[in-house]
Scaffold this active site. Sequence first.
Site, PDB file in Angstrom:
ATOM      1  N   HIS A 121      68.232 101.582  18.215  1.00  0.00           N
ATOM      2  CA  HIS A 121      68.170 102.732  19.110  1.00  0.00           C
ATOM      3  C   HIS A 121      69.341 102.637  20.080  1.00  0.00           C
ATOM      4  O   HIS A 121      69.798 101.542  20.417  1.00  0.00           O
ATOM      5  CB  HIS A 121      66.837 102.686  19.872  1.00  0.00           C
ATOM      6  CG  HIS A 121      66.523 103.884  20.693  1.00  0.00           C
ATOM      7  ND1 HIS A 121      67.104 104.116  21.926  1.00  0.00           N
ATOM      8  CD2 HIS A 121      65.669 104.925  20.480  1.00  0.00           C
ATOM      9  CE1 HIS A 121      66.619 105.234  22.426  1.00  0.00           C
ATOM     10  NE2 HIS A 121      65.767 105.755  21.579  1.00  0.00           N
ATOM     11  N   ASP A 198      63.964  94.364  21.363  1.00  0.00           N
ATOM     12  CA  ASP A 198      63.550  95.713  21.756  1.00  0.00           C
ATOM     13  C   ASP A 198      62.159  95.921  21.166  1.00  0.00           C
ATOM     14  O   ASP A 198      62.008  96.121  19.956  1.00  0.00           O
ATOM     15  CB  ASP A 198      64.553  96.732  21.215  1.00  0.00           C
ATOM     16  CG  ASP A 198      64.102  98.172  21.409  1.00  0.00           C
ATOM     17  OD1 ASP A 198      62.990  98.401  21.923  1.00  0.00           O
ATOM     18  OD2 ASP A 198      64.865  99.082  21.023  1.00  0.00           O
ATOM     19  N   GLN A 201      58.870  99.933  19.845  1.00  0.00           N
ATOM     20  CA  GLN A 201      58.081 100.453  18.732  1.00  0.00           C
ATOM     21  C   GLN A 201      57.110  99.436  18.148  1.00  0.00           C
ATOM     22  O   GLN A 201      56.366  99.760  17.220  1.00  0.00           O
ATOM     23  CB  GLN A 201      59.020 100.964  17.627  1.00  0.00           C
ATOM     24  CG  GLN A 201      59.922 102.102  18.031  1.00  0.00           C
ATOM     25  CD  GLN A 201      59.167 103.385  18.334  1.00  0.00           C
ATOM     26  OE1 GLN A 201      58.015 103.561  17.959  1.00  0.00           O
ATOM     27  NE2 GLN A 201      59.811 104.298  19.051  1.00  0.00           N
ATOM     28  N   LYS A 224      54.756 104.774  25.329  1.00  0.00           N
ATOM     29  CA  LYS A 224      54.522 104.766  23.889  1.00  0.00           C
ATOM     30  C   LYS A 224      53.209 104.073  23.524  1.00  0.00           C
ATOM     31  O   LYS A 224      52.841 104.008  22.355  1.00  0.00           O
ATOM     32  CB  LYS A 224      55.686 104.082  23.162  1.00  0.00           C
ATOM     33  CG  LYS A 224      57.023 104.809  23.311  1.00  0.00           C
ATOM     34  CD  LYS A 224      58.122 104.096  22.554  1.00  0.00           C
ATOM     35  CE  LYS A 224      59.500 104.661  22.881  1.00  0.00           C
ATOM     36  NZ  LYS A 224      59.681 106.043  22.395  1.00  0.00           N
ATOM     37  N   CYS A 362      68.078 109.191  18.457  1.00  0.00           N
ATOM     38  CA  CYS A 362      68.871 108.248  19.262  1.00  0.00           C
ATOM     39  C   CYS A 362      69.368 107.083  18.406  1.00  0.00           C
ATOM     40  O   CYS A 362      69.409 105.930  18.863  1.00  0.00           O
ATOM     41  CB  CYS A 362      68.070 107.728  20.456  1.00  0.00           C
ATOM     42  SG  CYS A 362      67.560 109.018  21.601  1.00  0.00           S
TER      43      CYS A 362
END
Length: 404
Positions: A121, A198, A201, A224, A362
Site C-alpha cells: 500500500h 503493515d 489488513q 478496519k 492505493c
Amino acid sequence: MNPALIKEQFPILNQEINGHPLVYLDSAASSQKPRKVLDALKHYYEWDNANVHRGVHTLGSRATDDYESARERVARFINAQHTEEIIFTRGTTTALNLVASSYGHSVLGEGDEIVITPMEHHSNLIPWQQLALKTGAVLKYIPLQSDGSVLLDDVEKTVTPKTKIVAMAYVSNVLGVVNPVKQIAEIAHRHGAVMVVDGAQSTPHMKIDVQDLDCDFYAFSGHKMCAPTGIGVLYGKKRLLEAMEPIEYGGEMIDDVGMFESTWKELPYKFEGGTPIIAGAVGLAAAIDFLEEIGMDEIHRHETKLAAYSIQRLSEIDGVTIYGPREREVGLITFNLDDVHPHDVATVLDASGIAIRAGHHCCQPLMRWLEASATARASFYLYNTEEDIDRLADALIQAKEYFK
C-alpha cells in the site's frame, strides 16, 4: 459464529440502498461499527469527556483511566510485552511514517538498503521511497510470483548485510496474499535489519502475536476492525522506541522545557504530543472486546470459508478475471470484468445495493505489475454471509449483460 445475528448488531447494515437491502463488501477500506462501539463512544462523550494526563478533577481522572485502559487492552490483544510499547496514532499511515521519519532517519545512510515488495500500500511504500531519496539509501523490491506471493528464497537473495529495514504488509489489500512475516523477520534479523509490518489488513481478521512474529514494529488502524476512524496503533520493541526521537512536538510529550532546549517524557508519551485521540482509543478498546467475544480464530475461519466460496462463484462467470492466489485465508477478492471499467462495475452494483471498492487501491506499482489500471474489490468481514456473495455474483452477471 452466526453472521446473520452479528449483522443485527451493526445498525448501518439494516437499511436499503437504491431500493435494495444493503450488502456491504468494502470492509478492507473501512469496516462498519457495532452498537457496542457506538455505545462506548456515546457513554464517553456523555459522562467522561475531558482531557487526559492534565487535570486532577474527576472527569479528567476518568478520561485518563479510560485512555490508559485502552492502551493496556491493545497490548493484550496483540501480546505486546510492555504496555508502553503501544503508541496511539491517527492510523497505520501515521504509524509507518513515524517509524520512517524517526527510526529510519537515525539509522540510514548512503548505500544502506530498505527492502519492500511491489504489493505494498502507498502508506508502506512512499515513506520508504522518500526516506531513500533523503538519505541516499537504496530501495529494493522482493520479486513477486505469478500469483503475487513471495518466496523466502527471493527474500534471502534480496536482503543483504547492507539492509537496515525490511517493511512488508502482513496481508495484501489487493491480492489477499498472507506474507510469511515471521520467517522474513528471522531473515531480516540475521542480517542485522529490523522488520516493519503493515498490519492494517491482518489485525482485523486473525489473531496477532507480535512477540511470536518477532517483528520490531507493527502498525494497524482501528477503523478496519470495527473501531472509529482516526485511531491507530504503532507497536515497537521497547529498546527501539526508547532510542528514537519524537517527530511531533508540543504539549504533554515533554519532561522539561527551557528557553533553548527541552527533554522528553518516557514511553509512550514522547510520541503522543498534544491532545490525543481519547474517544478513538475508548472505541478501539470496545471494538477489541467485541471481536474477542466472537473469537479471532472464529472470524478467521469464517472469512476463509467466504473467500473460497467467492472465488468459486465468481470463477463461474465468463469474463471475470480474479487476481491473486486461488486459495486464500482472508475475505478479499479482487477482480475485473472484461472490457468494463471497474468504476462502471461498482456503479452498477451500487444500483443493486451492493457496495464494493473500485480503483487502484492505493497500490499503483502493483496495478502496473498486474497490467491493470484499476480493479474491483469485494472484501468480507464477520457480518457477511454466503448470501451476500450470491447477490454479488448475480449482480455481476446482470452487469455483464448490461454492458454487452
